[in-house]
Design an enzyme around this catalytic site. Structure first.
Site, PDB file in Angstrom:
ATOM      1  N   HIS A   1      -8.876  -2.119  -8.373  1.00  0.00           N
ATOM      2  CA  HIS A   1      -8.879  -0.793  -8.183  1.00  0.00           C
ATOM      3  C   HIS A   1      -7.696  -0.173  -8.642  1.00  0.00           C
ATOM      4  O   HIS A   1      -7.560   1.047  -8.744  1.00  0.00           O
ATOM      5  CB  HIS A   1      -7.588  -1.705  -6.268  1.00  0.00           C
ATOM      6  CG  HIS A   1      -7.746  -0.284  -5.823  1.00  0.00           C
ATOM      7  ND1 HIS A   1      -8.666   0.340  -4.665  1.00  0.00           N
ATOM      8  CD2 HIS A   1      -6.160   0.781  -4.320  1.00  0.00           C
ATOM      9  CE1 HIS A   1      -8.055   1.199  -4.446  1.00  0.00           C
ATOM     10  NE2 HIS A   1      -6.743   1.277  -4.335  1.00  0.00           N
TER      11      HIS A   1
ATOM     12  N   ASP B   1       0.920  -1.055  -0.208  1.00  0.00           N
ATOM     13  CA  ASP B   1       0.098   0.469   0.358  1.00  0.00           C
ATOM     14  C   ASP B   1       0.646   1.142   0.411  1.00  0.00           C
ATOM     15  O   ASP B   1       1.467   1.988   0.824  1.00  0.00           O
ATOM     16  CB  ASP B   1      -0.867  -0.490   1.296  1.00  0.00           C
ATOM     17  CG  ASP B   1      -1.720   0.553   1.069  1.00  0.00           C
ATOM     18  OD1 ASP B   1      -1.826   2.230   0.757  1.00  0.00           O
ATOM     19  OD2 ASP B   1      -3.157   0.829   1.895  1.00  0.00           O
TER      20      ASP B   1
END
Lengths: 427, 427
Positions: A329, A240
């Site tokens: 995503h 992330d």
């Protein structure tokens, strides 16, 4: 029992009624003394003199050569804690000003909090604190302050045009307990003990002016658990922050406000995102990777090899199909060619808390998610359009729910004896 | 969306209905195969083969030389996580067996949990887990298991005579939500991400047999924040653990049960202790030190110089008065000459959580305290008499309240392919 020390009222202290030593230290502060280091030293001495006990062995000069002594410079063009590499722990605290706090009081709060944060981040004992032993391991401590609309209203200063609630999205399930507040403090350290102590200290230091509305406690990987620069993972196993800005140029382009009264500052958006680990973990790896658009092991875009390979949304796999699902995503978050400004700095932390009656009732084993903190120049041209695309069709929406939202202006950095936002408040 | 992998039922797996690779691995386990390493290797290979994705780069052989790769040996004469130096984070989890869990089921739970814990602590991916990337940084992970009375009842094994609720004390304010459970898992790691992942994994792995009753999440200092061996502090600023056992002889004397069916094991008492930071911080340093009986800076007994100087309760100060207040924490906790066995291993963790409606209503700014975990041979001759003296007159009682209590038998260590408590269950 020997004597009690009546807790020193910070309000009283600022009104000039406190002990001489403290008054000296604060006077140099209030005057905006330019002789930076000299006055800092004087105030440090005054603070030491004001200690009830002898804490001789605990000053920075006695610190061992460990990570605990690592210091991130507090003062600078920008506040620390934004461009700073993610520390292991965050205590993100939303405060609301007390009803009777005036513009003067709000300014006093900024002054005393800045002074305390500067000392804590430097491994020094804040003025009036009787716990000098607990200030000796900053461990890359940063304390970063932001203002919500309510703070601007109280100090009667014009706010940035973008400082308003983030637009509503269809998949949001926002809870008032994780909503907007007047102030935010982002306390980060690589030592959880330090983060906890600083949370405690700052809350107590500001208690005459502001009440805690919420505390979001999160973690990343421990300092030293992985080589420096490795992108941390979230609880879905995804890396992330791969496309985060890295160079000064990136930061100037995406994060730091360049012109006008807010220059040097930034905008924080914080979203509390519940992640349903139970249903996510029912997916096989192919389905997980198809949803995110990246491989879980290396974090490379699907069809590419390396984590930092460019995302090619037109790449085709061996069947002639798009390698990266167009509703993954990555594909939804990727800035379109005509809007290259749709990037931001992600500085997220994980949470994994004991179940609540609500999570248990939903049949979930865990109460986990992400404290998604991001920084940018302007949420209306960065966070909002990106999130609008994600909200519309991101495959991850099946397993995540935004349950909290707030936005803050993060004042520019401080220097010497200035305090957070002083140039705005005094102009 | 590509395919779903139906979550593998551990119950089904143990009943022999799972994929061949897993069955092979488990078979060697069930047979109590003596060829330790060979069968461990086979089962590791089987596990890797069973992964849906290729996690090539994440095995222990590819770990970087960081703290994240540090391993505490899982198998041994005693369970790890007791004599192990305190890691930065604990997830202490109380489980209750599901109503329909039989003796056989409880044994199966021990077997599968032990197998998974052994792998996780070794930086390997547990059987059936699809998150191999999340198992690569044990960071000194330990997973330690304990049994409450309920577990002994279910497996129909005679329990240790001391395994019953700790006696009631006058100052207790015990809450049922922090009470006794059938099983405890103490998950400790220097990486908060790993601790969170292992909490998640173990909870999920055991979900067919046991439900989470409570989770106590705590922290000490970060790995590397202070030189090794430094006694950690609690949120009152006290060094906590100065008189802990250190040598093998100490541990044999105080912690490890020596004879009978429970030999090699130990007794854990966990007390959740609320600490009122607000009123504590109203004390000056002299009062704080008088209450604890030690100086806050060095941790030395009052009147002595060094943290590890002996506690001399008869020492006099310059006024001819006792240097250490006879109702200080140190004086009350000190074993009397006639009961030198009244010592134990403290392994405490701090908590500092967001305020609750209850703490706020009491006018407290913080919701903080100590997860007091201690180990000993027999709580009725160690924890209980010590706590009885503290409860009677410890000055600290003004600022602390015990709000949770539980006691567990910690089975002896495992070796090769054995599981927690196997010798008791199979005898």
């Amino acid at each position: 029992m020997s004597g009690f020390a009546e807790p020193v009222s910070r309000r009283g202290l600022l009104a000039g009624s406190a002990v001489a030593a403290s008054a000296v230290a604060l006077a140099s502060c209030a005057k905006g003394d330019e002789s930076g280091q000299a006055s800092a030293d004087a105030s440090a001495d005054a603070s030491r003199a004001a200690q009830a006990g002898d804490a001789g062995s605990t000053g920075p000069e006695n610190r061992e050569e460990t990570m605990g002594g690592d210091i991130v410079a507090f003062d600078g063009k920008h506040q620390a804690g934004i461009q700073t590499p993610v520390q292991a722990h965050v205590e993100l605290v939303g405060f609301n000003l007390k009803k009777d706090t005036t513009a003067r009081g709000a300014a006093a709060l900024m002054r005393l909090w800045t002074e305390d944060a500067r000392r804590l981040c430097t491994g020094e004992n804040p003025l009036g604190s009787l716990e000098p032993e607990l200030s000796t391991t900053p461990a890359n401590l940063t304390v970063t302050c932001g203002w919500g609309e309510g703070f601007f209203d109280t100090v009667d200063v014009a706010k940035p045009s973008w400082l308003r609630d983030i637009q509503a999205f269809d998949h949001d399930d926002l809870r008032p307990e994780w909503g907007q507040t007047d102030i935010v403090l982002q306390i980060c350290s690589d030592d959880p003990f330090t983060a906890a102590f600083v949370l405690r200290h700052m809350t107590r230091a500001g208690k005459d002016y502001a009440d805690v509305a919420w505390i979001q406690q999160g973690f990343s990987h421990a300092y030293g658990s992985a080589p420096k620069g490795v992108t941390p993972r979230n609880l879905f196993g995804q890396k992330d922050g791969t496309v985060n800005p890295r160079s000064e140029e990136d930061f100037n382009e995406q994060v730091w406000i360049e012109d006008g009264p807010f220059a040097g500052g930034s905008a924080m958006v914080v979203r509390r995102i519940h992640m349903n680990l139970d249903t996510w973990e029912q997916l096989d790896r192919a389905a997980r990777e198809n949803s995110t658009g990246r491989t879980l092991d290396t974090g490379a875009p699907i069809g590419a090899k390396d984590e930092f390979d460019p995302v090619d949304l037109d790449a085709r796999n061996e069947f002639g199909l798009k390698a990266i699902d167009e509703n993954s995503h990555v594909a939804r978050a990727h800035p379109p060619a005509e809007h290259p400004e749709q990037k931001l700095l992600r500085r997220p932390y994980n949470y994994n808390l004991p179940p609540t009656p609500e999570t248990t009732q939903r049949g979930e084993l865990s109460n986990a998610g992400l404290i998604f903190i991001c920084y940018q120049k302007d949420p209306t041209t960065q966070f909002e359009p990106i999130q609008a695309r994600l909200d519309e069709a991101d495959r991850l929406n099946e397993w995540i729910t935004h349950i909290g939202s707030a936005v803050y202006y993060m004042p520019a950095g401080t220097e010497g004896e200035t305090y957070w936002g002083e140039s705005l408040i005094r102009s």
